[in-house]
Design a protein around this motif. Structure first.
Motif, PDB file in Angstrom:
ATOM      1  N   VAL A 253       0.788  -1.265  -0.021  1.00 58.74           N
ATOM      2  CA  VAL A 253      -0.031  -0.021  -0.083  1.00 58.74           C
ATOM      3  C   VAL A 253       0.968   1.311   0.012  1.00 58.74           C
ATOM      4  O   VAL A 253       0.839   2.142  -0.719  1.00 58.74           O
ATOM      5  N   GLU A 256       3.055   1.689  -3.197  1.00 58.29           N
ATOM      6  CA  GLU A 256       2.171   2.067  -4.383  1.00 58.29           C
ATOM      7  C   GLU A 256       2.128   3.700  -4.404  1.00 58.29           C
ATOM      8  O   GLU A 256       2.227   4.234  -5.171  1.00 58.29           O
ATOM      9  N   LYS A 257       1.539   4.158  -3.336  1.00 61.96           N
ATOM     10  CA  LYS A 257       1.486   5.403  -3.138  1.00 61.96           C
ATOM     11  C   LYS A 257       2.723   6.210  -3.354  1.00 61.96           C
ATOM     12  O   LYS A 257       2.718   7.289  -4.172  1.00 61.96           O
ATOM     13  N   ARG A 268      -4.725   7.563  -5.283  1.00 60.73           N
ATOM     14  CA  ARG A 268      -5.934   7.843  -4.369  1.00 60.73           C
ATOM     15  C   ARG A 268      -5.224   7.783  -2.809  1.00 60.73           C
ATOM     16  O   ARG A 268      -4.234   7.324  -2.636  1.00 60.73           O
ATOM     17  N   VAL A 270      -4.593   6.424   0.764  1.00 58.54           N
ATOM     18  CA  VAL A 270      -4.424   4.839   1.024  1.00 58.54           C
ATOM     19  C   VAL A 270      -5.701   4.455   1.940  1.00 58.54           C
ATOM     20  O   VAL A 270      -6.204   3.181   1.762  1.00 58.54           O
ATOM     21  N   THR A 271      -6.286   5.199   2.628  1.00 56.83           N
ATOM     22  CA  THR A 271      -7.508   4.600   2.987  1.00 56.83           C
ATOM     23  C   THR A 271      -8.715   4.629   2.263  1.00 56.83           C
ATOM     24  O   THR A 271      -9.844   3.955   2.627  1.00 56.83           O
ATOM     25  N   ASP A 272      -8.571   4.864   0.996  1.00 57.15           N
ATOM     26  CA  ASP A 272      -9.644   4.695   0.030  1.00 57.15           C
ATOM     27  C   ASP A 272      -9.738   3.079  -0.429  1.00 57.15           C
ATOM     28  O   ASP A 272     -10.188   3.068  -1.382  1.00 57.15           O
ATOM     29  N   GLN A 273      -8.333   2.698  -0.094  1.00 53.02           N
ATOM     30  CA  GLN A 273      -8.355   1.219  -0.721  1.00 53.02           C
ATOM     31  C   GLN A 273      -8.499   0.140   0.137  1.00 53.02           C
ATOM     32  O   GLN A 273      -7.876   0.096   1.348  1.00 53.02           O
ATOM     33  N   PRO A 274      -9.054  -0.989  -0.158  1.00 50.26           N
ATOM     34  CA  PRO A 274      -9.531  -1.863   0.787  1.00 50.26           C
ATOM     35  C   PRO A 274      -8.378  -2.714   1.415  1.00 50.26           C
ATOM     36  O   PRO A 274      -8.298  -2.833   2.777  1.00 50.26           O
TER      37      PRO A 274
END
Ligand code: UDP
Ligand code: MG
Length: 316
Positions: A253, A256-257, A268, A270-274
């Motif tokens: 995570v 990627e960011k 996006r 990080v808190t937007d991805q499952p």
């Protein structure tokens, strides 16, 4: 003394005279020396009075009376402690099990050298509400324990004395004595087809709750026997696994960011991805399991039965 017959009973007054006479007849006819240990598991009928009366002119009869009902496992456990015979046989008090089976059950232990022989009520005289769940129960127990018995919970069983003195049963665990025995290293477990009768007097003492408790007990037995001495192996393995997965996900995570930002791409939150939540949960669960393992290890370390290994033989 060759045989101890251990019989737990709860409100079986009507059966007792016939039962004790029948056992005495069979064992005497076979020239076996024996003692009969009746455990009154808190009966509210006259079972104890009947036992007292029977004991007056029967020196082989020993009785133990609980102050209240503790259950069949407790009664068996106390009977096992008291037993002095080379072979211990158990049976129910309700005349559903036949004493005629005792000599052969004894012979299989002494001559065929079985550690434990379990009866198999191949032809049962019980209602369907009982026989169908019992089939499921036996299948599950066979699968988990790897012991090929058809009828784990048969009341009629015989044991080498060593087996009985090494196991402790409580709760509803009398259903799993063969499983406990196997995990204590008694691997020669036999089976004998036995006669089964309809209950002659009184009523059954177990309802459907037996199956719920039965499965919970199987879960505890499986766990306890494998990990009692090393709980960290269980919790630690699961915990590390979960923690490791959590860390990998976190790296992914975050990586990627970072990568996307470095390349000036729109990323996006990080808190937007499952995956973020999965990573979080996995790390937390991992740490919790690890801590449980440590705690269990400490409890185990201070427990009274830390080093009760079963020694089979000694030289000198
Ligand atoms: N029993 C006991 N304590 C209990 C329940 C049962 O000692 O809390 C005894 C009961 O008297 C009998 C044996 O365990 O001798 C088996 O019980 P039951 O015949 O009621 O079970 P079922 O044959 O229906 O499985
Ligand atoms: Mg019965």
């Amino acid at each position: 003394m060759e045989i101890s017959i251990v019989i737990p009973l709860l409100n079986e007054a009507e059966s007792l005279p016939e039962l004790t006479r029948w056992i005495a007849r069979v064992l005497q006819a076979n020239g076996l020396t024996y003692e009969l240990i009746l455990i009154d598991d808190g009966s509210t009928d006259d079972s104890w009075a009947v036992m007292e009366a029977l004991a007056v002119d029967d020196a082989t009869l020993r009785g133990i009376r609980f102050n209240r009902n503790y259950g069949k496992s407790a009664a068996l456990n106390v009977g096992f402690e008291a037993a002095r015979g080379r072979v211990i046989c158990t049976m129910d008090a309700d005349l559903q099990d036949s004493p005629e089976e005792l000599p052969e059950l004894y012979r299989m232990i002494v001559e065929d050298k079985y550690d434990l022989v379990s009866g198999w009520k191949q032809k049962r005289f019980d209602p369907l509400t009982k026989t169908i769940p019992t089939k499921l129960f036996n299948g599950a127990t066979r699968w988990i324990s790897g012991i090929q018995l058809h009828d784990f919970n048969c009341g009629l069983k015989s044991y080498d004395q060593r087996v009985v003195k090494s196991i402790e049963v409580y709760g509803e665990m009398h259903r799993y004595i063969p499983v406990i025995a196997k995990w204590n290293g008694f691997r020669k477990i036999g089976e004998k087809v036995v006669q089964h009768q309809e209950r002659k007097y009184g009523v059954t003492k177990f309802g459907l709750e037996r199956f719920v408790y039965g499965f919970l007990d199987l879960a505890s037995i499986t766990f306890v026997s494998r990990f009692r001495r090393r709980p960290m192996h269980f919790f630690g393995t699961l915990g590390s696994l979960s923690f490791f997965v959590g860390i990998l996900l976190t790296l992914w995570v975050v990586g990627e960011k970072v990568w996307l930002s470095l390349h000036n791409l729109r990323a996006r939150n990080v808190t937007d991805q499952p995956l973020f939540f999965l990573a979080l949960t996995a790390v937390i669960i991992g740490v919790m399991l690890f801590l449980s393992g440590f705690l269990a290890e400490m409890v185990q370390l201070n427990g009274p039965r830390r080093n009760d290994y079963l020694v089979r033989e000694k030289l000198n």
